[in-house]
Scaffold this active site. Structure first.
Site, PDB file in Angstrom:
ATOM      1  CB  CYS A  54      -0.962  -0.050   1.186  1.00 47.61           C
ATOM      2  SG  CYS A  54      -2.249   1.219   1.167  1.00 47.61           S
TER       3      CYS A  54
ATOM      4  CG  ASP B 237      -6.882  -2.455  -4.122  1.00 42.65           C
ATOM      5  OD1 ASP B 237      -7.617  -1.678  -3.465  1.00 42.65           O
ATOM      6  OD2 ASP B 237      -5.678  -2.620  -3.868  1.00 42.65           O
TER       7      ASP B 237
ATOM      8  CG  HIS C 232      -6.093  -2.469  -0.431  1.00 41.40           C
ATOM      9  ND1 HIS C 232      -5.226  -1.894  -1.334  1.00 41.40           N
ATOM     10  CD2 HIS C 232      -5.617  -2.132   0.804  1.00 41.40           C
ATOM     11  CE1 HIS C 232      -4.282  -1.231  -0.687  1.00 41.40           C
ATOM     12  NE2 HIS C 232      -4.502  -1.368   0.606  1.00 41.40           N
TER      13      HIS C 232
END
Length: 478
Positions: free
Chosen positions: A141, A296, A325
């Protein structure tokens, strides 16, 4: 209808019967259970080293760089769905950066602080402990975004770069967050001017509103429907705990990340500078693996994949998996199908070739002859030999001697060339790199630090004034 009413009442009675047990599970569920030790600390940061799970390990370790907005145990959520354990069981030596939560004094921390100070210090610790000049870096991320910045600034220290759901490219295809964060709609400085550090609750509301029905209604209906399934409740409890334990983000970093990365797309455009240092993507020539999630909604694949076309690396790969995600790190299918491929990719590129040991001459005469041959074969002549490699009259090769630092053993110096004095790393937040910077600025004792002017010292050391103020306060209490 009467039968359905009786069945509903019976189901409710059954669920009420297990409610006390399920409530206890929700309150006491364990996370992050893989054994680890902290091997380095700086400010709020803890560098964790995980206990090996195989007898033979790959020479090149993996350092995981997580995002700043949540706790990193999402990568070790439960024993059978743990990225950390999967890497360990594949024979990797695993380290992970736990950022901790910034205090009000950390409001001025910038991306430069996180990337060129904290990450670099952790990389150096891992390099030293492993004996490797370069290591594997895996960023998740926002941590992937910072890892890519680090690889561009310190390419010689990164052997292989893994980017997992990393926000890298924002040209209109970056999903809802990019739309919300667009410059014409959103001014991050209004948030940081109000709060200082950006509160985790503020961020959580934004993430929840991206899919309000699923995040606020559907998941609780599913929980009710599955209350009698203890395993389901445990999984639900772990995820809810992680979601509830968000972390504030340092104000200056938030401003910079939203402005430079989301709004102006400076990273992939190769226009990003951190404290005057160009984050030059042309330096990313090491192997790069992108791991993206097809569904995602936070970082869509389109916000990651074009990055590979912007770097010169000849060895790039994209693994796109049908999950979300968070699912890419916690779903059972990801661990069964995706992560074996990730481990194989790193393993193929983490082989260290050990050069064959030179044959040892059988006699001193042969050794002298070999040395003479080397000198004669050097087109630069013996004048270019360093003094430490000449043969002394006693026949001992000076280069074979262990070089000892010219330091008085009774002094309190913490390193060669540093000012004598106290061990500044005893103060919370000061690691070896910061201590070195302070020593180079003439701060060798707690008293020196306690009487220093934070503004002047910030100019000399390029350390955040807020950090210096905290250290000065600690030193004053000594």
């Amino acid at each position: 209808m009467q039968r359905q009413a009786w069945e509903g009442a019976a189901e409710m009675t059954e669920k009420l019967g297990v409610t006390p047990d399920r409530t206890e599970t929700l309150e006491n569920v364990e996370v992050g259970q893989t054994p680890s030790e902290t091997v380095y600390e700086e400010n709020k940061l803890h560098l964790k080293h995980y206990e090996a799970r195989t007898e033979e390990q790959h020479d090149v370790p993996i350092l995981i760089v997580y995002a700043l907005i949540n706790k990193p145990y999402i990568l070790d959520l439960q024993p059978d769905r743990s990225v950390v354990r999967t890497l360990l069981e594949a024979g990797f030596d695993v380290y992970l950066i736990d950022w901790g939560e910034p205090s009000a004094l950390d409001r001025s921390l910038t991306l430069d602080d996180y990337v060129t100070r904290y990450i670099d210090n952790c990389v150096d610790v891992v390099r030293e402990r492993s004996g490797q000049d370069s290591i594997n870096v895996l960023g998740y991320c926002m941590g992937g975004t910072m890892a890519s910045m680090y690889a561009a600034l310190f390419p010689e220290k990164v052997r292989n770069l893994g980017l997992m759901a990393a926000g890298l490219c924002f040209t209109g295809e970056g999903g809802v967050l990019e739309l919300w964060g667009a410059e014409e709609h959103y001014d991050p400085e209004r948030v940081t001017d109000t709060f200082g550090n950006v509160p985790a609750d503020f961020l959580d509301v934004g993430f929840a509103l991206m899919d309000p029905v699923a995040n606020n209604v559907t998941k609780y209906v599913r929980f009710y429907d599955n209350m009698d399934d203890e395993e389901f409740v445990e999984n639900f409890a772990r995820m809810e705990r992680w979601l509830a334990e968000g972390i504030d983000v340092a104000g200056a970093t938030y401003d910079q990340f939203i402005g430079d990365i989301y709004q102006e797309n400076k990273l992939v455009e190769n226009e990003l500078y951190l404290d005057g240092k160009h984050v030059d993507l042309e330096n990313i020539d090491m192997p790069v693996l992108q791991i993206v999630a097809e569904y995602d909604h936070l970082i869509p694949p389109e916000a990651s994949k074009p990055f590979n076309d912007a770097i010169p690396s000849a060895d790039t790969e994209i693994l796109e998996f049908a999950t979300g995600h968070i699912g890419m790190s916690v779903s059972s299918r990801s661990h069964a199908e995706l992560w074996p491929e990730v481990c194989e990719w790193f393993e193929e590129r983490s082989q260290v070739n050990v050069a064959a040991e030179p044959e040892t001459p059988d006699s001193d005469d042969e050794a002298d002859a070999a040395l003479a041959e080397d000198v004669e074969g050097d087109e630069n002549g013996p004048e270019d030999l360093e003094a430490g490699s000449t043969v002394e009259s006693d026949g001992e090769n000076e280069s074979d001697r262990e070089l000892e630092p010219d330091v008085d053993p009774d002094s309190n110096a913490t390193d060669v060339g540093q000012v004598e004095g106290d061990d500044l790393t005893e103060l919370s937040g000061i690691g070896s790199a910061y201590a070195q910077s302070l020593h180079e600025a003439g701060i060798g004792t707690f008293e020196d630090l306690a009487t220093a002017d934070p503004a002047e010292l910030a100019v000399e050391t390029d350390i955040s004034p807020s950090l210096l103020e905290d250290w000065i306060e600690q030193a004053s209490e000594r």
